[in-house]
Design a protein around this motif. Structure first.
Motif, PDB file in Angstrom:
ATOM      1  N   SER A  44       0.948  -1.274   0.000  1.00 55.85           N
ATOM      2  CA  SER A  44       0.037  -0.006  -0.103  1.00 55.85           C
ATOM      3  C   SER A  44       1.056   1.232  -0.072  1.00 55.85           C
ATOM      4  O   SER A  44       1.875   1.405   0.621  1.00 55.85           O
ATOM      5  CB  SER A  44      -1.046  -0.096   1.327  1.00 55.85           C
ATOM      6  OG  SER A  44      -1.312   1.295   1.523  1.00 55.85           O
ATOM      7  N   MET A  45       0.459   2.221  -0.971  1.00 52.92           N
ATOM      8  CA  MET A  45       1.356   3.432  -1.078  1.00 52.92           C
ATOM      9  C   MET A  45       0.913   4.377   0.203  1.00 52.92           C
ATOM     10  O   MET A  45       1.852   5.172   0.558  1.00 52.92           O
ATOM     11  CB  MET A  45       1.012   3.977  -2.241  1.00 52.92           C
ATOM     12  CG  MET A  45       1.590   3.399  -3.546  1.00 52.92           C
ATOM     13  SD  MET A  45       1.249   4.252  -5.008  1.00 52.92           S
ATOM     14  CE  MET A  45       2.190   5.708  -4.995  1.00 52.92           C
ATOM     15  N   MET A  46       0.080   4.122   0.808  1.00 59.34           N
ATOM     16  CA  MET A  46      -0.413   5.189   1.973  1.00 59.34           C
ATOM     17  C   MET A  46      -0.573   4.530   3.345  1.00 59.34           C
ATOM     18  O   MET A  46      -0.708   4.813   4.357  1.00 59.34           O
ATOM     19  CB  MET A  46      -2.014   5.388   1.441  1.00 59.34           C
ATOM     20  CG  MET A  46      -2.237   6.120   0.233  1.00 59.34           C
ATOM     21  SD  MET A  46      -1.255   7.497  -0.098  1.00 59.34           S
ATOM     22  CE  MET A  46      -1.684   8.870   0.993  1.00 59.34           C
ATOM     23  N   GLY A  47       0.130   3.299   3.156  1.00 62.44           N
ATOM     24  CA  GLY A  47      -0.128   2.370   4.337  1.00 62.44           C
ATOM     25  C   GLY A  47      -1.398   1.742   4.988  1.00 62.44           C
ATOM     26  O   GLY A  47      -2.548   1.927   4.042  1.00 62.44           O
ATOM     27  N   GLY A  48      -1.439   0.761   5.745  1.00 59.22           N
ATOM     28  CA  GLY A  48      -2.445  -0.060   6.065  1.00 59.22           C
ATOM     29  C   GLY A  48      -2.715  -1.121   5.078  1.00 59.22           C
ATOM     30  O   GLY A  48      -1.866  -1.616   4.296  1.00 59.22           O
TER      31      GLY A  48
END
Length: 350
Positions: A77-81
């Motif tokens: 995930s590029m945004m984390g999570g």
């Protein structure tokens, strides 16, 4: 792990086990499969169109076999999570099923991105399906089987939808409406929306059975259901009338065959419940029989033996296959089935 009972499925969809990386949702009711899949996906990410956290793949992507599935499961995930990977399969035949089952086992064991949740939507998969067996046997995977909604579940969904828009039905009207509802989730939701618009969203109105009948009118599907009841009751002329009304509205013959199957299934459920010690009226109510039809249905249950019902089950299954595959006039196939059922009912004494 397999989930098939409504309460356990609901608990999982509301709060999925974080150790589960793969969820296979399958069944005949594709609308029900899609509805449950969407609820589950929204527990992973609220925006199902997020290009950075969501990958949507189809059956065509699997057939191409170019590594897109493995790449989607491996991506971070590029945004984390957590990442979400959705795979939508078309019919009951799963392309490259053994290869998919192998990927499922690998992802469940954490061989790809352990923070990616893979949700698979499929048609009705038999117990011999390699994909289904893999989902039900892995500790990091879950298989959810979507069966036809029971009458009690349909009544509950109807009440909740009406209450959400501050409208209602009397008890008799609710029983009538539930008995007429199709069991396919998408069609069911459409009928509920149509009813709510008819009553008036937010109006606080409650309508009775008479006003509900004005809304329902004479629907083609109701004509098929009536034709099936008349056939099992030995009334050939009335049976043909119901069929022809529906055909005149452009309804497909296979829908009539399915209506016969639904009526047959109801008779079998009531018969089995009575044999196990349940009262006749209680069994009829549990099977979703509208109270005005109760006397006729119970009259039929007394006469149709389990053996007779089994023979008709085989005839219904054969007729459905013929309407889809033989190229013969499907309406003639359907009429012949209904008239044969009617003739058998008369021979049984109805």
């Amino acid at each position: 792990m397999q989930l098939s009972k409504a309460p356990e499925i609901e608990r999982f969809l509301k709060s999925p086990d974080p150790s589960v990386r793969v969820v296979l949702i399958h069944g005949r009711d594709r609308s029900g499969v899609g509805e449950r899949a969407e609820r589950l996906c929204k527990t992973v990410t609220p925006d199902l169109n997020d290009p950075f956290n969501v990958s949507l793949l189809t059956e065509t992507d699997v057939e191409a076999d170019d590594g897109r599935l493995e790449n989607a499961l491996s991506a971070l995930s590029m945004m984390g999570g957590r990442r979400l990977v959705r795979l939508r399969l078309g019919g009951e035949r799963v392309p490259q099923e053994k290869a998919l089952a192998a990927v499922l086992k690998g992802h469940a064991d954490g061989q790809f991105n352990a923070d990616a949740v893979w949700v698979i939507e499929a048609g009705n998969l038999g117990r011999d399906s390699a994909l289904r067996r893999a989902a039900e046997s892995q500790s990091g995977a879950v298989g959810i089987v979507c069966y036809e909604d029971e009458t009690g579940d349909v009544a509950r969904m109807t009440r909740e939808a009406l209450q959400a828009d501050n409208v209602g039905l009397t008890r008799e009207a609710l029983d009538r409406f539930v008995a007429r509802l199709p069991r396919e989730r998408g069609l069911m939701r459409q009928e509920l929306e149509r009813l709510i618009l008819y009553i008036g969203p937010g109006s606080g109105r409650q309508i009775d059975e008479a006003e509900l009948e004005a809304h329902l009118g004479v629907e083609p599907q109701a004509s098929f259901q009536d034709a099936a009841q008349q056939a099992f009751g030995g009334r050939a002329a009335a049976c043909q009338g119901g069929l022809r009304r529906a055909f005149a509205e452009g309804e497909a013959a296979v829908a009539a065959v399915r209506a016969a199957g639904q009526h047959l299934g109801r008779l079998r459920r009531i018969s089995a419940a009575i044999a196990s010690g349940q009262g006749a009226r209680e069994a009829a109510k549990a099977a979703g029989v509208f109270w005005k039809q109760e006397a006729e249905i119970l009259r039929q249950v007394k006469v149709w033996s389990p053996r007779d019902l089994q023979e008709v089950t085989e005839a219904v299954a054969l007729a459905e296959v013929r309407t889809k595959t033989t190229g013969l006039p499907d309406r003639l196939i359907t009429e012949r089935l209904f008239l044969e059922i009617s003739a058998r009912a008369r021979r049984l004494g109805l």
